[in-house]
Scaffold this active site. Structure first.
Site, PDB file in Angstrom:
ATOM      1  N   LYS A   1      62.526  11.133   0.584  1.00 25.10           N
ATOM      2  CA  LYS A   1      62.865  12.102  -0.515  1.00 25.10           C
ATOM      3  C   LYS A   1      62.712  11.366  -2.189  1.00 25.10           C
ATOM      4  CE  LYS A   1      67.859  11.158  -0.091  1.00 25.10           C
ATOM      5  NZ  LYS A   1      69.081  11.578   0.756  1.00 25.10           N
TER       6      LYS A   1
ATOM      7  N   TYR B   1      67.382   0.267 -32.863  1.00 27.87           N
ATOM      8  CA  TYR B   1      68.123   1.216 -33.439  1.00 27.87           C
ATOM      9  C   TYR B   1      69.557   0.960 -33.405  1.00 27.87           C
ATOM     10  CZ  TYR B   1      64.393   4.515 -32.783  1.00 27.87           C
ATOM     11  OH  TYR B   1      63.417   5.313 -32.959  1.00 27.87           O
TER      12      TYR B   1
HETATM   13  C1  PLP Z   1      69.617  10.501   1.426  1.00 27.87           C
HETATM   14  C2  PLP Z   1      70.209  10.648   2.778  1.00 27.87           C
HETATM   15  C3  PLP Z   1      70.009   9.577   3.647  1.00 27.87           C
HETATM   16  C4  PLP Z   1      69.400   8.356   3.350  1.00 27.87           C
HETATM   17  O1  PLP Z   1      70.635   7.372   2.857  1.00 27.87           O
HETATM   18  P1  PLP Z   1      70.413   6.034   2.500  1.00 27.87           P
HETATM   19  O2  PLP Z   1      71.608   5.516   1.963  1.00 27.87           O
HETATM   20  O3  PLP Z   1      69.234   6.011   1.395  1.00 27.87           O
HETATM   21  O4  PLP Z   1      69.724   5.224   3.657  1.00 27.87           O
HETATM   22  C5  PLP Z   1      70.329   9.844   5.039  1.00 27.87           C
HETATM   23  N1  PLP Z   1      70.995  11.106   5.284  1.00 27.87           N
HETATM   24  C6  PLP Z   1      71.103  12.180   4.533  1.00 27.87           C
HETATM   25  C7  PLP Z   1      71.603  13.499   4.784  1.00 27.87           C
HETATM   26  C8  PLP Z   1      70.665  11.932   3.106  1.00 27.87           C
HETATM   27  O5  PLP Z   1      70.686  12.920   2.302  1.00 27.87           O
END
Ligand code: PLP
Length: 340
Positions: A34, A235
């Site tokens: 994702k 800045y």
């Molecule tokens: C993002 C997500 C993961 C992955 O988690 P990590 O800590 O990046 O391994 C697993 N399960 C769900 C439901 C998630 O939303």
């Protein structure tokens, strides 16, 4: 010349997936890609993870799933987040995506994983309904796998009690932290995100878990100058030289994902650690040098020993947020994919 160069090492990603598969000890691994593969490039990350033995892919949204489906025709793709409309669900059905479902209404003709509430109190069903025909999986998500293993174990016990009678369905709970530290969470499959990118789920040094960072980010000194005592850079005059001080200007800023709260962190300039000083601008920041260095000297912002975890501590955030924010679009940086 590009202002900065982002390198994604798919060889490192594959080695991380194999390390996690060994930790998962027989469970399947689904790679979480994702948010553009946590900033690393969704399609590249997915292809490398599948090549190293991942048996499925996870994304957060149906549009992400549809974009993956264009590249991966037959692989299983699970959408972890809720659909935003019935039209999206129809697209998901046509593209044979699998959906995580966290309310009573289960769409027809789509393979679903029912998401159960066990302690995260985000998305999730507090009771398991009689699983309808299209249910292929039962899942939950752990709130504290990285920080509080006792709470995570209590969640796993609740999940086990709710799902024990349905062991013919694929049961899954583990994220990266749980895959590495909580063997009882492995069940039928683990959902690994952050660790496949060589980032520590514990915000520690990834090498402690045998992980290798996949992303490196390099720029250069675009200007080098000496501030006289009393002169400032940037800045708000947040850095004022007390004695004559050499500084270098790096042509990267928060518009590229080098966050404004990274003042005080260290980057490597010509192989040496240097402190980021003054306010970070949209398109540049300054580093303190201990001597005059030539314009063009390489500056490593991430990778090659500069850890996202160290930057995250300075910015009071987590490594996940840092790499997700790196802007790799062609208008800002050059992105290269290697296989080292
Ligand atoms: C993002 C997500 C993961 C992955 O988690 P990590 O800590 O990046 O391994 C697993 N399960 C769900 C439901 C998630 O939303």
């Amino acid at each position: 010349m590009h202002r900065s160069e982002i390198t994604v090492d798919l060889g490192a990603l594959r080695r991380n997936v194999r390390t996690l598969l060994r930790a998962a000890d027989g469970a399947e691994l689904w790679a979480v890609v994702k948010a553009n593969g946590y900033g690393h490039g969704m399609v590249d990350a997915a292809g490398a993870a599948l090549g190293a033995g991942a048996s499925g892919l996870c994304v957060a949204t149906i549009p992400e799933g549809l974009a993956l489906r264009n590249e991966f025709r037959v692989e299983r793709i699970l959408v972890l987040g809720p659909a935003s409309s019935s039209r999206e669900v129809a697209h998901a059905r046509d593209a044979v995506l699998e959906l995580a479902i966290a309310d009573e209404e289960v769409p027809d003709g789509v393979r679903v994983h029912l998401k159960l509430e066990t302690g995260m109190n985000r998305y999730g069903l507090s009771e398991l309904p009689a699983p309808p025909a299209d249910v292929v999986g039962l899942m939950t998500h752990l709130a504290t796998a990285d920080t509080d293993p006792d709470f995570a174990r209590a969640q796993l016990e609740r999940f086990d009690a709710m799902t024990r009678a349905h062991s013919h369905l694929t049961r899954h709970a583990a994220n990266s932290a749980a895959t590495l530290r909580l063997p009882e969470s492995h069940l039928d499959l683990v959902r690994c995100g952050v660790a496949i990118y060589g980032l520590s789920p514990f915000n520690a040094d990834p090498v402690e878990d045998g992980l290798e960072p996949v992303l490196s980010w390099q720029s250069f000194l675009a200007q080098v100058k000496q501030l006289q005592s009393g002169q400032s850079t940037g800045y708000g005059r947040r850095f004022v030289a007390e004695t004559p001080t050499w500084i270098g200007i790096v042509p990267v800023g928060y518009g590229d994902g080098f966050r404004r709260d990274l003042t005080g962190t260290e980057v490597r300039v010509g192989g040496e650690s240097c402190e980021v000083v003054g306010t970070i601008s949209m398109d540049s920041f300054a580093v303190r040098l201990d001597r005059e260095l030539p314009v063009g000297t390489p500056v490593v912002l991430l990778g090659h020993g500069v850890l996202a975890e160290s930057h995250a501590r300075v910015a009071d955030t987590i490594n996940y947020e840092l790499t997700c924010g790196v802007e790799s679009g062609p208008l800002r940086a050059r992105r290269t994919v290697i296989d080292a």
